[in-house]
Scaffold this motif. Structure first.
Motif, PDB file in Angstrom:
ATOM      1  N   SER A 117      60.031  24.129  39.659  1.00  0.00           N
ATOM      2  CA  SER A 117      60.798  25.120  39.879  1.00  0.00           C
ATOM      3  C   SER A 117      60.480  26.445  39.254  1.00  0.00           C
ATOM      4  CB  SER A 117      62.416  24.908  39.371  1.00  0.00           C
ATOM      5  OG  SER A 117      62.270  24.576  37.954  1.00  0.00           O
ATOM      6  N   ARG A 118      59.547  26.212  38.133  1.00  0.00           N
ATOM      7  CA  ARG A 118      58.993  27.335  37.330  1.00  0.00           C
ATOM      8  C   ARG A 118      57.635  27.756  37.617  1.00  0.00           C
ATOM      9  NH1 ARG A 118      62.921  24.497  34.869  1.00  0.00           N
ATOM     10  NH2 ARG A 118      64.457  25.490  33.375  1.00  0.00           N
ATOM     11  N   LEU A 119      56.962  27.092  38.431  1.00  0.00           N
ATOM     12  CA  LEU A 119      55.604  27.285  38.825  1.00  0.00           C
ATOM     13  C   LEU A 119      55.593  28.553  39.842  1.00  0.00           C
ATOM     14  CD1 LEU A 119      53.725  24.028  38.883  1.00  0.00           C
ATOM     15  CD2 LEU A 119      53.200  25.784  37.439  1.00  0.00           C
ATOM     16  N   ASP A 120      54.499  28.997  39.644  1.00  0.00           N
ATOM     17  CA  ASP A 120      54.621  30.430  40.694  1.00  0.00           C
ATOM     18  C   ASP A 120      52.997  30.532  41.225  1.00  0.00           C
ATOM     19  OD1 ASP A 120      54.347  32.863  41.789  1.00  0.00           O
ATOM     20  OD2 ASP A 120      54.955  34.049  40.456  1.00  0.00           O
ATOM     21  N   ASP A 121      52.920  30.319  42.600  1.00  0.00           N
ATOM     22  CA  ASP A 121      51.575  29.977  43.191  1.00  0.00           C
ATOM     23  C   ASP A 121      50.909  31.435  43.105  1.00  0.00           C
ATOM     24  OD1 ASP A 121      52.191  27.574  44.210  1.00  0.00           O
ATOM     25  OD2 ASP A 121      52.579  28.094  46.270  1.00  0.00           O
ATOM     26  N   GLN A 122      51.570  32.657  43.170  1.00  0.00           N
ATOM     27  CA  GLN A 122      50.864  33.820  42.877  1.00  0.00           C
ATOM     28  C   GLN A 122      50.391  33.904  41.478  1.00  0.00           C
ATOM     29  OE1 GLN A 122      53.355  37.204  43.953  1.00  0.00           O
ATOM     30  NE2 GLN A 122      51.720  38.811  43.729  1.00  0.00           N
ATOM     31  N   GLY A 123      51.139  33.363  40.527  1.00  0.00           N
ATOM     32  CA  GLY A 123      50.963  33.651  39.182  1.00  0.00           C
ATOM     33  C   GLY A 123      49.711  32.821  39.005  1.00  0.00           C
ATOM     34  N   CYS A 124      49.632  31.328  39.638  1.00  0.00           N
ATOM     35  CA  CYS A 124      48.390  30.783  39.322  1.00  0.00           C
ATOM     36  C   CYS A 124      47.186  31.307  39.880  1.00  0.00           C
ATOM     37  CB  CYS A 124      48.783  29.264  40.095  1.00  0.00           C
ATOM     38  SG  CYS A 124      49.820  28.176  39.249  1.00  0.00           S
ATOM     39  N   ALA A 125      47.341  32.100  40.864  1.00  0.00           N
ATOM     40  CA  ALA A 125      46.229  32.715  41.716  1.00  0.00           C
ATOM     41  C   ALA A 125      45.725  33.752  40.852  1.00  0.00           C
ATOM     42  CB  ALA A 125      46.750  33.157  42.940  1.00  0.00           C
ATOM     43  N   GLN A 126      46.794  34.817  40.237  1.00  0.00           N
ATOM     44  CA  GLN A 126      46.257  35.677  39.405  1.00  0.00           C
ATOM     45  C   GLN A 126      45.671  35.247  38.204  1.00  0.00           C
ATOM     46  OE1 GLN A 126      50.054  37.756  38.620  1.00  0.00           O
ATOM     47  NE2 GLN A 126      49.997  38.770  40.748  1.00  0.00           N
ATOM     48  N   ILE A 127      46.115  34.090  37.646  1.00  0.00           N
ATOM     49  CA  ILE A 127      45.083  33.578  36.431  1.00  0.00           C
ATOM     50  C   ILE A 127      43.890  33.084  36.652  1.00  0.00           C
ATOM     51  CG2 ILE A 127      45.146  31.457  35.067  1.00  0.00           C
ATOM     52  CD1 ILE A 127      48.311  31.728  34.671  1.00  0.00           C
ATOM     53  N   MET A 128      43.755  32.537  37.912  1.00  0.00           N
ATOM     54  CA  MET A 128      42.262  32.121  38.416  1.00  0.00           C
ATOM     55  C   MET A 128      41.605  33.349  38.440  1.00  0.00           C
ATOM     56  SD  MET A 128      42.100  28.619  38.594  1.00  0.00           S
ATOM     57  CE  MET A 128      40.849  28.213  39.773  1.00  0.00           C
ATOM     58  N   ASP A 129      41.954  34.252  39.292  1.00  0.00           N
ATOM     59  CA  ASP A 129      41.189  35.647  39.536  1.00  0.00           C
ATOM     60  C   ASP A 129      40.724  36.182  38.070  1.00  0.00           C
ATOM     61  OD1 ASP A 129      41.381  35.385  42.115  1.00  0.00           O
ATOM     62  OD2 ASP A 129      43.059  36.547  42.464  1.00  0.00           O
ATOM     63  N   ARG A 130      41.649  36.268  37.254  1.00  0.00           N
ATOM     64  CA  ARG A 130      41.247  36.836  35.997  1.00  0.00           C
ATOM     65  C   ARG A 130      40.176  36.189  35.236  1.00  0.00           C
ATOM     66  NH1 ARG A 130      45.555  38.622  31.535  1.00  0.00           N
ATOM     67  NH2 ARG A 130      43.523  38.990  30.560  1.00  0.00           N
ATOM     68  N   ILE A 131      40.270  34.918  35.354  1.00  0.00           N
ATOM     69  CA  ILE A 131      39.312  33.927  34.608  1.00  0.00           C
ATOM     70  C   ILE A 131      37.883  34.131  35.325  1.00  0.00           C
ATOM     71  CG2 ILE A 131      38.542  31.464  34.139  1.00  0.00           C
ATOM     72  CD1 ILE A 131      41.626  31.123  33.165  1.00  0.00           C
ATOM     73  N   ARG A 132      38.009  34.146  36.612  1.00  0.00           N
ATOM     74  CA  ARG A 132      36.982  34.313  37.458  1.00  0.00           C
ATOM     75  C   ARG A 132      36.161  35.583  37.206  1.00  0.00           C
ATOM     76  NH1 ARG A 132      39.071  33.454  41.875  1.00  0.00           N
ATOM     77  NH2 ARG A 132      38.859  31.206  42.001  1.00  0.00           N
ATOM     78  N   GLN A 133      37.109  36.499  36.895  1.00  0.00           N
ATOM     79  CA  GLN A 133      36.258  37.872  36.543  1.00  0.00           C
ATOM     80  C   GLN A 133      36.019  38.140  35.180  1.00  0.00           C
ATOM     81  OE1 GLN A 133      39.084  40.717  38.204  1.00  0.00           O
ATOM     82  NE2 GLN A 133      39.087  39.867  40.366  1.00  0.00           N
ATOM     83  N   GLU A 134      36.710  37.654  34.257  1.00  0.00           N
ATOM     84  CA  GLU A 134      36.642  38.032  32.868  1.00  0.00           C
ATOM     85  C   GLU A 134      35.791  36.889  32.037  1.00  0.00           C
ATOM     86  OE1 GLU A 134      40.246  39.590  30.980  1.00  0.00           O
ATOM     87  OE2 GLU A 134      40.982  40.290  33.165  1.00  0.00           O
ATOM     88  N   GLY A 135      35.666  35.820  32.569  1.00  0.00           N
ATOM     89  CA  GLY A 135      35.341  34.592  31.931  1.00  0.00           C
ATOM     90  C   GLY A 135      36.266  33.817  31.292  1.00  0.00           C
ATOM     91  N   PRO A 136      35.962  32.944  30.129  1.00  0.00           N
ATOM     92  CA  PRO A 136      36.857  32.115  29.542  1.00  0.00           C
ATOM     93  C   PRO A 136      38.002  32.886  28.691  1.00  0.00           C
ATOM     94  CG  PRO A 136      34.761  31.155  29.196  1.00  0.00           C
ATOM     95  CD  PRO A 136      34.692  32.737  29.608  1.00  0.00           C
ATOM     96  N   LEU A 137      39.316  32.292  28.993  1.00  0.00           N
ATOM     97  CA  LEU A 137      40.519  33.167  28.314  1.00  0.00           C
ATOM     98  C   LEU A 137      41.393  31.945  27.701  1.00  0.00           C
ATOM     99  CD1 LEU A 137      41.423  35.630  31.154  1.00  0.00           C
ATOM    100  CD2 LEU A 137      40.079  35.807  29.083  1.00  0.00           C
ATOM    101  N   SER A 138      41.971  32.248  26.886  1.00  0.00           N
ATOM    102  CA  SER A 138      42.940  31.220  26.102  1.00  0.00           C
ATOM    103  C   SER A 138      44.443  31.722  26.429  1.00  0.00           C
ATOM    104  CB  SER A 138      42.888  31.245  24.576  1.00  0.00           C
ATOM    105  OG  SER A 138      43.301  32.578  23.819  1.00  0.00           O
ATOM    106  N   THR A 139      45.526  31.253  26.046  1.00  0.00           N
ATOM    107  CA  THR A 139      46.958  31.579  26.131  1.00  0.00           C
ATOM    108  C   THR A 139      47.024  32.914  25.614  1.00  0.00           C
ATOM    109  OG1 THR A 139      47.625  30.283  24.285  1.00  0.00           O
ATOM    110  CG2 THR A 139      47.495  28.934  26.390  1.00  0.00           C
ATOM    111  N   HIS A 140      46.297  33.296  24.560  1.00  0.00           N
ATOM    112  CA  HIS A 140      46.723  34.699  24.064  1.00  0.00           C
ATOM    113  C   HIS A 140      46.236  35.749  24.748  1.00  0.00           C
ATOM    114  CE1 HIS A 140      47.566  32.157  20.389  1.00  0.00           C
ATOM    115  NE2 HIS A 140      46.181  31.868  20.254  1.00  0.00           N
ATOM    116  N   ALA A 141      45.725  35.731  25.903  1.00  0.00           N
ATOM    117  CA  ALA A 141      45.152  36.609  26.833  1.00  0.00           C
ATOM    118  C   ALA A 141      46.527  36.987  27.969  1.00  0.00           C
ATOM    119  CB  ALA A 141      43.827  36.178  27.542  1.00  0.00           C
TER     120      ALA A 141
END
Length: 394
Positions: A117-141
């Motif tokens: 109920s709290r998972l957001d497909d769009q949010g997951c996709a955005q996280i994947m895109d950021r990591i794909r473009q920026e490289g490894p990220l932690s939760t602090h990002a």
């Protein structure tokens, strides 16, 4: 088939041998060899002397030092991190046999109302895109916030998404800084040769059950299931009934003389014949050591009752916040509360207890002193400070 009877003495030797605690922990250090023998090493955040994963490896070879695990994981890419019964590191070559676990964990999360109920497909996709473009990220990002009323154990949306993507194998732990996990795309962490290899579910289940029983030496179906926590009990039962491996029914003598039914690998008699007596060295083990982790098995085989109390309110603790079991030979002779003060360069002994019916001799006291000196080296401190009275010999 008449069950093979295993004496309590032999059962202890088999278990300690299977878990790498039978020999003196010296000699040439091979971190990967230790991890392969254990199957996995549990990770833990708590650092009282040294974090559990470092301590577990050190207990098998006391030439181990804390920086070495990071080398084999992040530089050599010889290990990957995922969830067994808890967060753990596993040999990278096991990855093809772990893909089913990625799927199991993903499906478990998706079936959970609290998570889904709290998972957001769009949010997951955005996280994947950021990591794909920026490289490894932690939760602090990321800085998403919990909306609405805060519930116990509630997590911000980005942490839920990172968990989901990590459990499902789409993201992988790239490295850690001060134990903070950094996520990267799985295809950039897992080597291609193991990432593309596929096995049918039946092959993976067979491997998981066989490798669990091999590392247990003997065990119940429940113990086989709980070893990796990557198969269901029904699947273990079906495996045992249909396995091409000639499983041997055994009766294991407990510390109090009772007999428990279990299963053992086909070569169990050879293992018993070849089992050697454990080293007489006294060892301080971690509360999350594989030999300690299954409290029921520990109590049945060694007559040693133990529980972790770091999550127990202080007033209700029997022993203390972080108390270490003391193993000597094939029995537990005591427990000790120690804490490293790295800023002061010392290992502080807060409390020490001998087990009932254990006679504390001068020789045993000297062994404990020697182990404390070795333990201090793991924490990179050079002084052992007794903040309590040692056990008196006699």
């Amino acid at each position: 088939m008449t069950p093979l009877r295993i004496s309590n003495r032999d059962a202890r030797k088999l278990w300690l041998s299977a878990q790498g605690l039978i020999a003196t922990p010296t000699g040439r250090l091979d971190v990967m060899s230790i991890v392969r023998k254990l199957g996995f090493v549990q990770l833990d955040t708590i650092q009282v002397v040294s974090r559990a994963h470092h301590h577990i490896l050190w207990s098998r070879n006391q030439n181990y030092r804390e920086h070495l695990l990071d080398k084999v994981m992040t530089k050599d890419r010889a290990l990957f991190e995922h969830f067994t019964h808890d967060a753990s590191v596993l040999p990278m070559e096991y990855l093809p046999m772990w893909k089913r676990q990625f799927r199991r964990k993903k499906e478990m999360i998706e079936r959970s109302d609290w998570y889904s109920s709290r998972l957001d497909d769009q949010g997951c996709a955005q996280i994947m895109d950021r990591i794909r473009q920026e490289g490894p990220l932690s939760t602090h990002a990321f800085d998403t916030k919990i909306e609405g009323e805060k519930e116990m154990w509630a997590r911000p949306p980005h942490k839920l998404a990172l968990d989901y993507l990590w459990y499902s194998g789409e993201l992988a732990t790239c490295h850690r800084k001060n134990f903070t996990k950094y996520y990267d795309l799985a295809e950039r962490v897992f080597p291609e040769d193991v990432r593309v290899k596929e096995h049918e579910d039946e092959v993976q289940v067979d491997w998981l059950c066989r490798s669990a029983l091999d590392r247990l030496g003997f065990g119940s179906l429940g113990e086989v299931q709980r070893f990796w926590d990557a198969v269901d009990l029904a699947e273990v039962k079906a495996w045992a009934e249909n396995s091409s491996w000639s499983l041997v029914p055994v009766e294991v003598e407990t510390a109090d003389g009772n007999l428990l039914g279990a299963l053992a690998p086909p070569d169990i008699e050879e293992r018993i014949e070849q089992a050697v007596e454990p080293t007489s060295r006294l060892r301080i083990l971690n509360p999350f050591d594989p030999v300690i982790r299954n409290r029921t098995r520990l109590s049945r085989l060694f007559g040693f009752d133990y529980r972790v109390e770091m999550f127990v309110p202080a007033a209700k603790r029997v022993w203390g916040y972080y108390v270490y079991p003391i193993l000597e030979g094939n029995r537990f002779v005591g427990r000790i509360e120690v804490k490293a003060d790295r800023s002061e360069g010392q290992l502080n002994v807060m409390n020490v207890w001998q087990e009932p019916k254990v006679k504390w001799t001068e020789n045993r006291a000297a062994k404990l002193e020697a182990e404390l000196v070795r333990f201090a080296r793991l924490a990179s401190v050079d002084t052992v400070n007794w903040a309590c009275s040692p056990i008196e010999a006699g």
